[in-house]
Structures are given as C-alpha cells and as structure tokens.
Design a protein around this motif. Structure first.
Motif, PDB file in Angstrom:
ATOM      1  N   SER A 186       0.832  -1.206   0.000  1.00  0.00           N
ATOM      2  CA  SER A 186       0.000   0.000   0.000  1.00  0.00           C
ATOM      3  C   SER A 186       0.866   1.256   0.000  1.00  0.00           C
ATOM      4  N   LYS A 240       2.470   1.814  -3.494  1.00  0.00           N
ATOM      5  CA  LYS A 240       1.478   2.267  -4.486  1.00  0.00           C
ATOM      6  C   LYS A 240       1.185   3.753  -4.315  1.00  0.00           C
ATOM      7  N   GLN A 241       1.193   4.228  -3.076  1.00  0.00           N
ATOM      8  CA  GLN A 241       0.861   5.622  -2.795  1.00  0.00           C
ATOM      9  C   GLN A 241       2.044   6.572  -2.976  1.00  0.00           C
ATOM     10  N   ILE A 251      -2.555   3.291   6.923  1.00  0.00           N
ATOM     11  CA  ILE A 251      -2.288   2.446   5.774  1.00  0.00           C
ATOM     12  C   ILE A 251      -2.982   1.118   5.967  1.00  0.00           C
ATOM     13  N   HIS A 252      -3.574   0.646   4.909  1.00  0.00           N
ATOM     14  CA  HIS A 252      -4.343  -0.593   4.982  1.00  0.00           C
ATOM     15  C   HIS A 252      -3.771  -1.589   3.987  1.00  0.00           C
TER      16      HIS A 252
END
Length: 291
Positions: free
Chosen positions: A106, A109-110, A289-290
């Motif tokens: 995650s 990706k961010q 964050i997940h």
C-alpha cells in the motif's frame, strides 16, 4: 593453632565434554557485545556452549581457553567470523509477520516515486528479502513500474551465501501464499526450489555489521526492514542505530520492526504509525495504511 582458609575449587561440569567456566562465558559475552552489539543474557550459557563446542571439535582444540585465545588473536580473524556466525540467531521464513507486506504494498502504491529502494537490514538466509521482492513486484506491476533495488545485509557470512543462491527446501516454499511458488521459483531436480533470476537480480546481498562506525550505504530508502534483531541489543545500542537509520529513510519512508520491539524511547526520531511500523517523528500524520 592457625586455621587455614577453605580451599575453593573451580566449578566443573563433569557432564560436559569441555569445561566451560563462568570466566569463559563472560569472555564470550564481552567479545560478542564489543564486536556485534549482541547483549547475551546471563542465562544463555548452555546455548553458547552448544554452539561453540562444535567449532572446538572441528578445530581439534583442547577447550574453550585455547579457542577464545585463537578468536582474539591476529591469526584467528577467519575463526572470529565463524565465532560470530555461531552465536547469531537466524530464525526466519517467507512472509514472517505477514501483516507487514500488505502495508508495504500500500505504501509503495501511494508513494509515486520513480525509484524504489528498500533495505532489509537483517536478511539472514534471504526469505525476508525475497518476500519483500515478491511484494514489490505484485504491488507495482505494469509497464510503468519504477526502478527497484533491494539491499539485503547481515552480519553472518554463511547465511548470506545461502541467500545469494536463493535455493530452499520444499517445506520452506510451502509457506508462500498460494500461487507464488510457481510464479517466482523454479523447481530443481533434487526437489528444492530456486528463486527465479528476476527476483535474485533485484537484490544485492552484502555483509554489514549494524554497530560498525560506518556503513557502505549512499542512498535513502522508501522502507527499512529491521525486524527481530534489535532485541539482541541494549537500549543505548538501539538508540544509536535508530539515529543512524533516520537520515537513510526518505521523508515519507517507513521503518518495519519486529513484533516484540518497541522504540517509544526514540520518540524524537520515529513515530509509531501502527502494527510495528514507524515513520519519521517530523512527518505529518498520514492516513492509516491498509493492506
């Protein structure tokens, strides 16, 4: 008539092949602390005996005193490396503390970075580094994937050689998530599995001692994994290492630590983001964050 003081005989364990005195044990504790930062608990005497007695047998020495004399001598530099290797713990497996890997995916990706760099600071036999590499490839698939580099370091030279080869027994590969073995590993004729070249080429395995005065590192990282190694260091050593991690972590970078490690005493450097993941203390609070 003069009374003589009682004679105090050295304590000898007759169940052991070699005598291992308290003085020998303290000598080992001092050596491993000074050179590797490992603070051996006083209760670890039996463990130390079991690990070092193998070297004494292999070298055909008469006991611990001549062995430790060799380790401390200029002629024993090669054996000193074996001494450290014997006393370091290398428990690891693929996707250990699995909650960290969706969080890493995650985060990457961010980030939006054109280059992704990750440091696995206690890589052992390589399972953690290859787990990171798989996570990165799964998270950043497609033609626009950024340049990726993973630095994997460890104090123990023997486990680094295993990691470079990337060859693992079938029972270790069985821990991989469904479908990952066939996608990222080749089955060998002897029934073992080797990480595909794509994975191995992403990772640079190097020897590095976390308590050395200087580290051969000249980049910053999107993430640093230093899991289940700081528990072997005392508080002062932990603080020094965390202070050195700070400038090597990008402004939005994440520090992943072991489940039993808590660095509340370094609140001026790192802020707990959740699930044993830290970020810079000066970084603005981010969204959770997940995975």
């Amino acid at each position: 008539m003069t009374t003589l003081p009682p004679v105090v005989l050295p304590k000898i364990d007759f169940n052991r092949e070699f005598n291992f005195s308290d003085a020998d044990f303290e000598r080992v504790r001092k050596l491993i602390y000074q050179n590797a930062g490992i603070a051996l608990n006083p209760t670890k005497k039996d463990m130390v005996y079991g690990r070092l007695v193998r070297r004494i047998r292999e070298l055909k020495l008469s006991g611990f005193t001549p062995y430790l004399n060799l380790v401390e001598s200029s002629a024993g530099r090669g054996e000193f490396e074996q001494f450290v290797n014997a006393l370091t713990t290398n428990l690891t497996f693929f996707f250990r503390e699995e909650h960290h890997f969706p969080l890493l995916a995650s985060h990457l990706k961010q980030s939006g970075h054109n280059e992704i760099s990750i440091w696995c600071a206690a890589s052992s036999t390589g399972e953690e580094a290859y787990s990171i590499a798989i996570t990165v490839l799964e998270a950043l698939s497609g033609n626009t994937r950024p340049a990726i580099s993973i630095l994997a370091t460890d104090l123990d030279t023997s486990v680094l050689e295993t990691a470079r080869r990337g060859i693992y027994a079938a029972d270790k590969i069985a821990r991989l998530p469904a479908g990952m073995a066939a996608k990222y590993f080749d089955k060998l004729a002897d029934g073992q599995y080797q990480a595909k070249a794509q994975l191995r080429n992403m990772i640079s395995f190097q020897r590095l001692n976390l308590i050395d005065n200087s580290w051969p590192i000249h980049k910053t990282f999107d993430a640093i994994f230093c899991r289940n190694v700081m528990i072997y260091f005392d508080r002062d050593t932990q603080a020094r290492i965390l202070k050195r991690f700070s400038p090597l972590l990008k402004a939005d970078g994440l520090l992943f630590v072991g489940h039993s490690e808590n660095f509340y005493f370094a609140a001026d450097l790192f802020h707990l983001r959740g699930k044993t993941v830290y970020e810079h203390a000066t970084h603005a609070p981010a969204k959770t964050i997940h995975g």
